[in-house]
Every structure is written in structure tokens, then in C-alpha cells.
Design a protein around this motif. Structure first.
Motif, PDB file in Angstrom:
ATOM      1  N   GLU A  32      -5.196  -5.885   0.710  1.00 39.87           N
ATOM      2  CA  GLU A  32      -4.070  -5.317   1.035  1.00 39.87           C
ATOM      3  C   GLU A  32      -3.341  -5.099   2.550  1.00 39.87           C
ATOM      4  O   GLU A  32      -4.219  -4.545   2.992  1.00 39.87           O
ATOM      5  CB  GLU A  32      -4.149  -3.694   0.416  1.00 39.87           C
ATOM      6  CG  GLU A  32      -4.615  -3.350  -1.004  1.00 39.87           C
ATOM      7  CD  GLU A  32      -4.184  -2.065  -1.517  1.00 39.87           C
ATOM      8  OE1 GLU A  32      -4.063  -1.836  -2.552  1.00 39.87           O
ATOM      9  OE2 GLU A  32      -4.016  -1.003  -0.599  1.00 39.87           O
ATOM     10  N   ARG A  33      -2.195  -5.537   3.151  1.00 34.83           N
ATOM     11  CA  ARG A  33      -1.602  -5.656   4.286  1.00 34.83           C
ATOM     12  C   ARG A  33      -0.239  -4.942   4.364  1.00 34.83           C
ATOM     13  O   ARG A  33       0.690  -4.951   2.957  1.00 34.83           O
ATOM     14  CB  ARG A  33      -1.492  -7.178   4.565  1.00 34.83           C
ATOM     15  CG  ARG A  33      -1.422  -7.229   5.699  1.00 34.83           C
ATOM     16  CD  ARG A  33      -0.583  -8.710   6.118  1.00 34.83           C
ATOM     17  NE  ARG A  33      -1.855  -9.271   6.091  1.00 34.83           N
ATOM     18  CZ  ARG A  33      -2.102 -10.524   5.157  1.00 34.83           C
ATOM     19  NH1 ARG A  33      -1.497 -11.268   3.794  1.00 34.83           N
ATOM     20  NH2 ARG A  33      -3.322 -11.188   4.648  1.00 34.83           N
ATOM     21  N   ARG A  34      -0.304  -4.378   5.886  1.00 37.50           N
ATOM     22  CA  ARG A  34       1.444  -3.506   5.756  1.00 37.50           C
ATOM     23  C   ARG A  34       1.221  -4.410   6.876  1.00 37.50           C
ATOM     24  O   ARG A  34       0.391  -4.527   7.904  1.00 37.50           O
ATOM     25  CB  ARG A  34       0.989  -2.164   5.658  1.00 37.50           C
ATOM     26  CG  ARG A  34       1.283  -1.253   4.868  1.00 37.50           C
ATOM     27  CD  ARG A  34       0.772   0.051   4.968  1.00 37.50           C
ATOM     28  NE  ARG A  34      -0.309   0.965   5.346  1.00 37.50           N
ATOM     29  CZ  ARG A  34      -0.201   1.721   5.882  1.00 37.50           C
ATOM     30  NH1 ARG A  34       0.456   2.831   5.420  1.00 37.50           N
ATOM     31  NH2 ARG A  34      -1.434   2.567   6.689  1.00 37.50           N
ATOM     32  N   THR A  35       2.393  -4.813   7.076  1.00 38.20           N
ATOM     33  CA  THR A  35       3.183  -4.917   8.127  1.00 38.20           C
ATOM     34  C   THR A  35       4.429  -4.107   8.530  1.00 38.20           C
ATOM     35  O   THR A  35       5.436  -3.818   8.328  1.00 38.20           O
ATOM     36  CB  THR A  35       3.474  -6.159   8.460  1.00 38.20           C
ATOM     37  OG1 THR A  35       4.253  -7.215   7.627  1.00 38.20           O
ATOM     38  CG2 THR A  35       2.930  -6.815   8.376  1.00 38.20           C
ATOM     39  N   TRP A  36       4.564  -4.210   9.962  1.00 38.91           N
ATOM     40  CA  TRP A  36       6.221  -3.410  10.363  1.00 38.91           C
ATOM     41  C   TRP A  36       6.590  -4.181  12.334  1.00 38.91           C
ATOM     42  O   TRP A  36       5.811  -5.618  12.313  1.00 38.91           O
ATOM     43  CB  TRP A  36       5.322  -1.764  11.244  1.00 38.91           C
ATOM     44  CG  TRP A  36       4.929  -0.825  10.343  1.00 38.91           C
ATOM     45  CD1 TRP A  36       5.385   0.270  10.215  1.00 38.91           C
ATOM     46  CD2 TRP A  36       3.166  -0.947  10.220  1.00 38.91           C
ATOM     47  NE1 TRP A  36       4.664   0.524   8.948  1.00 38.91           N
ATOM     48  CE2 TRP A  36       3.768   0.233   9.255  1.00 38.91           C
ATOM     49  CE3 TRP A  36       2.142  -1.150  10.513  1.00 38.91           C
ATOM     50  CZ2 TRP A  36       1.800   0.734   9.218  1.00 38.91           C
ATOM     51  CZ3 TRP A  36       1.270  -1.209  10.080  1.00 38.91           C
ATOM     52  CH2 TRP A  36       0.690  -0.199   8.850  1.00 38.91           C
ATOM     53  N   SER A  37       7.457  -3.999  11.861  1.00 39.42           N
ATOM     54  CA  SER A  37       8.825  -4.524  12.809  1.00 39.42           C
ATOM     55  C   SER A  37       9.027  -3.376  14.039  1.00 39.42           C
ATOM     56  O   SER A  37       8.842  -2.492  13.770  1.00 39.42           O
ATOM     57  CB  SER A  37       9.757  -5.104  12.335  1.00 39.42           C
ATOM     58  OG  SER A  37      11.055  -4.931  12.239  1.00 39.42           O
ATOM     59  N   HIS A  38       9.791  -3.432  15.101  1.00 40.57           N
ATOM     60  CA  HIS A  38      10.867  -2.865  15.759  1.00 40.57           C
ATOM     61  C   HIS A  38      11.475  -2.177  15.305  1.00 40.57           C
ATOM     62  O   HIS A  38      11.809  -0.709  15.151  1.00 40.57           O
ATOM     63  CB  HIS A  38      11.154  -3.513  16.934  1.00 40.57           C
ATOM     64  CG  HIS A  38       9.609  -4.096  17.940  1.00 40.57           C
ATOM     65  ND1 HIS A  38       8.906  -3.443  18.651  1.00 40.57           N
ATOM     66  CD2 HIS A  38       9.585  -5.254  18.298  1.00 40.57           C
ATOM     67  CE1 HIS A  38       7.724  -4.012  19.719  1.00 40.57           C
ATOM     68  NE2 HIS A  38       8.469  -5.427  19.605  1.00 40.57           N
ATOM     69  N   ALA A  39      12.023  -2.379  14.580  1.00 41.75           N
ATOM     70  CA  ALA A  39      12.836  -1.756  13.227  1.00 41.75           C
ATOM     71  C   ALA A  39      12.001  -0.947  11.992  1.00 41.75           C
ATOM     72  O   ALA A  39      12.839  -0.360  11.383  1.00 41.75           O
ATOM     73  CB  ALA A  39      13.428  -3.035  12.403  1.00 41.75           C
ATOM     74  N   GLY A  40      11.280  -0.837  11.643  1.00 36.84           N
ATOM     75  CA  GLY A  40      10.024  -0.019  10.857  1.00 36.84           C
ATOM     76  C   GLY A  40       9.343  -0.808   9.675  1.00 36.84           C
ATOM     77  O   GLY A  40       9.432  -2.259  10.444  1.00 36.84           O
ATOM     78  N   PRO A  41       9.235  -0.349   9.094  1.00 42.28           N
ATOM     79  CA  PRO A  41       8.151  -1.042   8.146  1.00 42.28           C
ATOM     80  C   PRO A  41       8.064  -2.254   7.533  1.00 42.28           C
ATOM     81  O   PRO A  41      10.709  -2.063   6.753  1.00 42.28           O
ATOM     82  CB  PRO A  41       8.048  -0.290   6.838  1.00 42.28           C
ATOM     83  CG  PRO A  41       7.937   1.502   7.395  1.00 42.28           C
ATOM     84  CD  PRO A  41       9.439   1.289   8.677  1.00 42.28           C
ATOM     85  N   VAL A  42       7.834  -3.665   7.518  1.00 40.22           N
ATOM     86  CA  VAL A  42       8.518  -4.951   6.581  1.00 40.22           C
ATOM     87  C   VAL A  42       8.279  -5.055   5.064  1.00 40.22           C
ATOM     88  O   VAL A  42       8.942  -4.782   4.536  1.00 40.22           O
ATOM     89  CB  VAL A  42       8.880  -5.872   7.127  1.00 40.22           C
ATOM     90  CG1 VAL A  42       9.005  -6.963   7.072  1.00 40.22           C
ATOM     91  CG2 VAL A  42       8.530  -5.693   9.443  1.00 40.22           C
ATOM     92  N   THR A  43       6.799  -5.039   5.144  1.00 37.50           N
ATOM     93  CA  THR A  43       6.228  -4.627   3.791  1.00 37.50           C
ATOM     94  C   THR A  43       4.791  -4.576   3.490  1.00 37.50           C
ATOM     95  O   THR A  43       4.748  -4.159   4.734  1.00 37.50           O
ATOM     96  CB  THR A  43       6.386  -6.376   3.585  1.00 37.50           C
ATOM     97  OG1 THR A  43       5.929  -7.442   2.259  1.00 37.50           O
ATOM     98  CG2 THR A  43       5.159  -7.510   4.405  1.00 37.50           C
ATOM     99  N   PHE A  44       5.178  -4.457   2.864  1.00 34.88           N
ATOM    100  CA  PHE A  44       3.167  -3.351   1.732  1.00 34.88           C
ATOM    101  C   PHE A  44       2.905  -5.379   0.841  1.00 34.88           C
ATOM    102  O   PHE A  44       3.958  -5.190  -0.109  1.00 34.88           O
ATOM    103  CB  PHE A  44       3.721  -2.696   0.688  1.00 34.88           C
ATOM    104  CG  PHE A  44       2.376  -2.791   0.448  1.00 34.88           C
ATOM    105  CD1 PHE A  44       1.030  -1.745   0.695  1.00 34.88           C
ATOM    106  CD2 PHE A  44       1.679  -2.415  -0.835  1.00 34.88           C
ATOM    107  CE1 PHE A  44      -0.291  -1.926   0.531  1.00 34.88           C
ATOM    108  CE2 PHE A  44       0.711  -2.302  -1.944  1.00 34.88           C
ATOM    109  CZ  PHE A  44      -0.333  -1.968  -1.170  1.00 34.88           C
TER     110      PHE A  44
END
Length: 241
Positions: free
Chosen positions: A209-221
Motif C-alpha cells: 500500500e502506497r501513499r504519495t504527496w506533492s506540495h499541493a497535498g495528497p496525490v494518490t493511494f
């Protein structure tokens, strides 16, 4: 007696070398069913016991899988993923020397819910995109991908054609990520996941399970489910300075 044993040993090595050579060279690709032991014994003019010993050795080496009544098959190579990287599934498959393909099973656009808020740490409601896809290696299911995309942070995803491009690689190219988190667990396949992987329900699986963020906020799970018998996770790291 000594001469006979020596002849058997030489023939054993000859059969082993020839079969191993065909597997390693790709002449007998993953999933190929080997001739039955009785046929191999007739071909090489030896006892079935000699062939059985060869097959046992090949199975111990991980080159074949033996199934009662069905026969022996060339094994699928065991994939390795880096735990500390955002690995690309297509690259994983191609590193095994196998053709890659991908099928989008479903796509849905909706508003975020309580589960999205928990999984992605959303601060406020946002448009979401749900994707279900299967990645294939050599024509066989390799991984099931269940993905949620925050379309509030990545509005381009609403128009992206994920029937052609797998979302993982598309997102990496589209949105510079600033942080990521991997969670790894062992699970039993549900009926749906088992169906997508062409495996029985309750088959042991490896889930990332992976979560990623950018400077704008949560991108994807994303939840990636692999059959547990053909995937390994690897972590490389150096001593702290």
C-alpha cells in the motif's frame, strides 16, 4: 556395477544440462509444460527413475514446478521490488525478460468519502477517481492495482486515458511528488482478487500500500496485490553517517 553407475551419472548430467539449457535460453519459456517423464525416459533411452531425479533437481533449483497429474512446468521468474523506491510495474516485468501488458478493469469518478479521508489524510472533500487494473507478465496476471487519485490535486487525471497508460507511471511523470509511504503486508486473496489473479480464494498474497504527496497535498493511494509465491521485496540502505 561401477561402470553402470558411472553411465547413469553421465546420462543424468546430460539430461539435466539439456533441459536446463532450454529453460535458461528461453526455448522453453515460463509456463511451458515439459514432456512427461515417461516420454523423456523413452527419448533419452533411460529409466524413468533417472528422469525423475533430474526433475527433482530442477524443481529444487526453482526452474520448474511439478503438479500431480498435470505435469511439470517452467516456473515464472520471481520478481523483486525495491521497498524504498516508487517502482514501476512495467519495468519489473520487463526486467524478468517477459512481455508486459495491462488491462483497466473499471474507472469511476466520485466525491471523496470518509475512507478516502482516512487513507489519504484529506483535509477537505475533493473529487476522486477510482481505478481497478491488472498487470500481466507473459500473458499471466502479475499484479492487481486498486488506486484512488485525488483529482483536486491532479485535475488532469479526469481526462487521462488510463486504458492506454497505467496510472502509476502517468502520475510520476505528471506530478512531482514530495513524499511517499509504503506499507507492506501478507494477506489472503479475496474472491475478487483471486479471480483477477487467476488464483484460488485465500491464496497467500503480498500487498504493497502506497501513499504519495506533492506540495499541493495528497496525490494518490494505491494497493498493489501480488501472488505471494512469485514476488520478493528488497531494501538496500547504507549505515547512518
Amino acid at each position: 556395477m561401477a561402470n553402470g553407475n558411472g553411465k547413469d551419472a553421465t546420462l543424468h548430467q546430460t539430461i539435466l544440462n539439456e533441459i536446463e539449457g532450454r529453460i535458461v535460453s528461453g526455448e522453453w519459456p515460463p509456463g511451458f509444460r515439459l514432456p512427461f517423464e515417461v516420454d523423456l525416459a523413452e527419448h533419452y533411452g533411460c529409466s524413468r527413475m533417472t528422469v525423475n531425479k533430474v526433475m527433482t533437481q530442477l524443481a529444487k533449483a526453482g526452474l520448474i514446478e511439478r503438479h500431480r497429474k498435470a505435469g511439470s512446468f517452467v516456473t515464472m521468474p520471481r520478481a523483486q521490488s525495491a521497498v524504498l523506491e516508487l517502482h514501476d510495474i512495467e519495468a519489473e516485468v520487463r526486467s524478468l525478460g517477459l512481455p508486459y501488458s495491462y488491462t483497466l478493469i473499471s474507472r469511476k469518478q466520485r466525491r471523496s468519502n470518509a475512507e478516502d479521508k482516512r487513507l489519504m489524510e484529506l483535509a477537505e472533500p475533493t473529487p476522486m477517481i477510482d481505478l481497478l487494473a491488472v498487470h500481466f507478465a507473459g500473458g499471466k496476471p502479475f499484479c492487481v492495482e486498486e488506486r484512488r487519485i485525488n483529482a483536486g490535486v491532479v485535475p488532469e487525471a479526469a481526462e487521462a486515458d488510463f486504458t492506454v497508460n497505467a496510472p502509476g507511471g502517468w502520475l510520476i511523470a505528471q506530478v512531482p511528488w514530495s513524499a511517499a509511504e509504503n506499507r507492506i503486508m501478507a494477506v489472503a486473496a479475496t474472491s475478487e482478487i483471486g479471480r483477477q489473479l487467476n488464483r484460488p480464494k485465500d491464496t497467500p498474497c503480498l500487498v504493497v500500500e502506497r501513499r504519495t504527496w506533492s506540495h499541493a497535498g495528497p496525490v494518490t493511494f494505491v494497493r498493489l496485490t501480488y501472488p505471494g509465491d512469485n514476488h520478493t521485496l528488497v531494501a538496500r540502505f547504507a549505515p547512518a553517517s
